[in-house]
Design a protein around this motif. Structure first.
Motif, PDB file in Angstrom:
ATOM      1  N   GLU A 262       0.855  -1.186   0.000  1.00 36.79           N
ATOM      2  CA  GLU A 262       0.000   0.000   0.000  1.00 36.79           C
ATOM      3  C   GLU A 262       0.889   1.234   0.000  1.00 36.79           C
ATOM      4  N   PHE A 263       0.408   2.294  -0.665  1.00 34.50           N
ATOM      5  CA  PHE A 263       1.109   3.574  -0.643  1.00 34.50           C
ATOM      6  C   PHE A 263       0.068   4.686  -0.669  1.00 34.50           C
ATOM      7  N   ASP A 264       0.128   5.573   0.330  1.00 33.00           N
ATOM      8  CA  ASP A 264      -0.828   6.661   0.432  1.00 33.00           C
ATOM      9  C   ASP A 264      -0.251   7.899  -0.258  1.00 33.00           C
ATOM     10  N   ASP A 265      -0.936   8.350  -1.321  1.00 27.98           N
ATOM     11  CA  ASP A 265      -0.453   9.509  -2.076  1.00 27.98           C
ATOM     12  C   ASP A 265      -0.570  10.819  -1.285  1.00 27.98           C
ATOM     13  N   THR A 266      -1.385  10.841  -0.252  1.00 23.45           N
ATOM     14  CA  THR A 266      -1.547  12.059   0.539  1.00 23.45           C
ATOM     15  C   THR A 266      -0.474  12.112   1.613  1.00 23.45           C
ATOM     16  N   PRO A 267       0.372  13.136   1.638  1.00 29.65           N
ATOM     17  CA  PRO A 267       1.439  13.189   2.642  1.00 29.65           C
ATOM     18  C   PRO A 267       0.881  13.383   4.041  1.00 29.65           C
ATOM     19  N   VAL A 268       1.554  12.792   5.012  1.00 29.68           N
ATOM     20  CA  VAL A 268       1.140  12.948   6.410  1.00 29.68           C
ATOM     21  C   VAL A 268       1.890  14.086   7.086  1.00 29.68           C
ATOM     22  N   ALA A 269       2.987  14.530   6.480  1.00 24.99           N
ATOM     23  CA  ALA A 269       3.763  15.640   7.041  1.00 24.99           C
ATOM     24  C   ALA A 269       4.628  16.224   5.943  1.00 24.99           C
ATOM     25  N   ALA A 270       4.962  17.487   6.093  1.00 23.07           N
ATOM     26  CA  ALA A 270       5.837  18.147   5.134  1.00 23.07           C
ATOM     27  C   ALA A 270       6.798  19.045   5.899  1.00 23.07           C
ATOM     28  N   ALA A 271       8.013  19.147   5.391  1.00 21.85           N
ATOM     29  CA  ALA A 271       9.032  19.939   6.066  1.00 21.85           C
ATOM     30  C   ALA A 271       9.717  20.840   5.061  1.00 21.85           C
ATOM     31  N   SER A 272      10.943  21.255   5.365  1.00 23.10           N
ATOM     32  CA  SER A 272      11.590  22.285   4.562  1.00 23.10           C
ATOM     33  C   SER A 272      12.050  21.784   3.198  1.00 23.10           C
ATOM     34  N   ILE A 273      12.507  20.525   3.088  1.00 25.78           N
ATOM     35  CA  ILE A 273      13.019  20.049   1.798  1.00 25.78           C
ATOM     36  C   ILE A 273      12.347  18.763   1.337  1.00 25.78           C
ATOM     37  N   GLY A 274      11.374  18.279   2.075  1.00 25.46           N
ATOM     38  CA  GLY A 274      10.731  17.044   1.662  1.00 25.46           C
ATOM     39  C   GLY A 274       9.423  16.829   2.389  1.00 25.46           C
ATOM     40  N   GLN A 275       8.677  15.794   1.959  1.00 24.38           N
ATOM     41  CA  GLN A 275       7.423  15.456   2.618  1.00 24.38           C
ATOM     42  C   GLN A 275       7.394  13.965   2.898  1.00 24.38           C
ATOM     43  N   VAL A 276       6.527  13.562   3.824  1.00 27.87           N
ATOM     44  CA  VAL A 276       6.494  12.189   4.319  1.00 27.87           C
ATOM     45  C   VAL A 276       5.162  11.542   3.963  1.00 27.87           C
ATOM     46  N   HIS A 277       5.244  10.310   3.458  1.00 25.65           N
ATOM     47  CA  HIS A 277       4.060   9.515   3.141  1.00 25.65           C
ATOM     48  C   HIS A 277       4.073   8.239   3.977  1.00 25.65           C
ATOM     49  N   ARG A 278       2.887   7.742   4.259  1.00 24.11           N
ATOM     50  CA  ARG A 278       2.776   6.459   4.961  1.00 24.11           C
ATOM     51  C   ARG A 278       2.533   5.360   3.935  1.00 24.11           C
ATOM     52  N   ALA A 279       3.144   4.199   4.170  1.00 26.71           N
ATOM     53  CA  ALA A 279       3.004   3.093   3.229  1.00 26.71           C
ATOM     54  C   ALA A 279       3.207   1.775   3.961  1.00 26.71           C
ATOM     55  N   ARG A 280       2.915   0.692   3.247  1.00 25.47           N
ATOM     56  CA  ARG A 280       3.196  -0.653   3.776  1.00 25.47           C
ATOM     57  C   ARG A 280       4.209  -1.305   2.844  1.00 25.47           C
ATOM     58  N   TRP A 281       5.367  -1.583   3.397  1.00 23.27           N
ATOM     59  CA  TRP A 281       6.508  -2.107   2.650  1.00 23.27           C
ATOM     60  C   TRP A 281       6.411  -3.627   2.535  1.00 23.27           C
TER      61      TRP A 281
END
Length: 448
Positions: free
Chosen positions: A124-143
């Motif tokens: 699974e990969f969620d296209d909606t980011p859960v957090a964003a910072a100064s140079i990147g953003q974070v997504h939640r997924a199942r590896w």
């Protein structure tokens, strides 16, 4: 050719479009209010408008300017309470929120960094980011892990995917050039500060944050140092490339939420764990986590402090420099001559500066109040009092500070210390900080 979104292209224009005249006059008024030099300079309406306008622009920048705003966000505790609310609201937004990168751009970065079959690595990969910072953003997924269970389902693990914004490197360097123009202002405020080597050191350290493989190396070092630790949890690095970092997901209560609504016990414990992390890491990992804002910490259900984002670290293979602890102990014991010698040896005071020893102790000892007793409660009121003491031109502390320098080798240590104190004051946390220093800070001996 590197993709640079239109938002990044217009970065310089946005910086130039900041209402500097309006904001500058308002900030001057804020400074007067903070230092007690004027009683009624800035109206509540202007405070609210300036906070929203200034940090709205900073929040749209993905690079040095937003990083600058995030750094400011941990210091809102120093503002007088009647002024803090609008700034607190606007600044906190920068800690975990920013305009998201479109899903198509996210997918392109993943394909470039993990290969065209990147989707096969995830269940699974969620296209909606859960957090964003100064140079990147974070997504939640199942590896997807190797192997299958008894039912034929693949083994998986919940992960956080940090994705660097396309063009972030170029944008960050552009922002740093813009912010470096503040050097003249710092020289005017503190003539003893040698700003050029500090800016060079800052540029080198921040540029390191663009390399996610280097960040993965730092995170692995932390994870090894704190493996099975009962108080600190560092998530495992699952995969890394220059612009994508995959780590275990950390489930817990964000520190920003604990600041807003946590119990006194939760706030005290969060403060104690933060202090333990920052003071123990140089000795245990040879590194210092150098980004102490609330968005990087979680209180886990089992009571441990979960720590994320290791892009900004100070490399201290020999641990925290011994002179820091030794000079702090000497100051607590009132040994003015030895304190002066130690500060001169480390470059905080030049040999050409004539500074009165007792005046130097008067300058330092209020800062050491948190470790002068067995326990101390950090408060917004304490931080505001210190801000007033150090920022008012009428204060002897302000006049003395103009003769002090910050050596480049201490830049990140100084930044982390100030940032950590800002968060502890937001938490209003009480803990035995002196005991933590005695255990983890080389050379620290508060009693003769």
């Amino acid at each position: 050719m590197t993709e640079i979104p239109r938002r990044a292209v217009s970065r310089t224009a946005k910086l130039a479009a900041l209402p500097l005249g309006f904001a500058g006059r308002t900030v001057l008024g804020v400074g007067k209010r903070v230092t007690g030099l004027a009683s009624d300079v800035v109206s509540a309406e202007i405070q609210q408008r300036t906070a929203e306008q200034l940090f709205s622009v900073l929040g749209q920048l993905k690079g040095g300017a937003m990083k600058f705003g995030q750094a400011l966000s941990v210091f809102e505790a120093a503002l007088p309470e009647e002024m803090a609310a609008p700034y607190r609201q606007a600044l906190t937004k920068l800690q975990e929120a920013a305009p998201p990168l479109p899903a198509a751009s996210v997918h392109r970065v993943l394909a470039e960094q993990l290969g065209p079959d990147w989707r096969d690595r995830f269940v699974e990969f969620d296209d909606t980011p859960v957090a964003a910072a100064s140079i990147g953003q974070v997504h939640r997924a199942r590896w997807r892990e190797p192997g299958y269970d008894a039912t034929g389902a693949p083994h998986t693990r919940d992960v956080a995917i940090k994705i660097q914004y396309p063009g972030a490197g170029e944008a960050l360097l552009t922002d740093l050039k813009q912010l470096s123009r503040l050097g003249g202002m710092f020289r005017a405020i503190q003539p003893g500060l040698d700003i050029k080597p500090l800016l060079t050191e800052l540029r080198e350290r921040i540029t390191e944050e663009l390399d996610y493989e280097l960040e993965a190396e730092s995170q692995r070092a932390f994870a090894t140092a704190y493996a099975d630790d009962p108080e600190i949890y560092i998530p495992t690095v699952v995969a890394a490339s220059p612009r994508v970092l995959v780590t275990d997901w950390v489930e817990g209560t964000p520190l920003s939420q604990i600041i807003r609504e946590g119990s006194e016990q939760e706030r005290n414990e969060a403060g104690r764990l933060m202090a333990t992390l920052h003071l123990s890491a140089p000795m245990r990992a040879g590194l210092l986590h150098a980004d102490p804002h609330p968005g990087n910490f979680r209180l886990l259900p089992d009571g441990r402090l979960g720590v994320v984002d290791f892009g900004a670290v100070a490399r201290l293979p020999e641990g925290t420099p011994e002179p820091i602890g030794r000079i702090a102990g000497l100051a607590l014991r009132g040994d003015a001559d030895e304190v002066m010698t130690g500060l001169r040896d480390e470059g905080f005071v030049s040999n050409s500066e004539a500074i009165d020893g007792p005046a130097l102790l008067d300058f330092l000892q209020p800062m050491l109040e948190p470790v002068a007793a067995e326990e101390f409660r950090f408060t917004r009121a304490w931080l505001r009092a210190e801000a007033t003491r150090l920022a008012s031109p009428r204060s002897p502390a302000y006049q003395l500070s103009r003769h002090l320098n910050l050596p480049p080798s201490y830049l990140l240590i100084h930044r982390v210390t100030l940032g950590s104190i800002g968060v502890l004051c937001q938490l209003e946390a009480k803990a035995p900080y002196r005991g933590i220093l005695e255990r983890w800070l080389p050379g620290f001996a508060p009693a003769a």
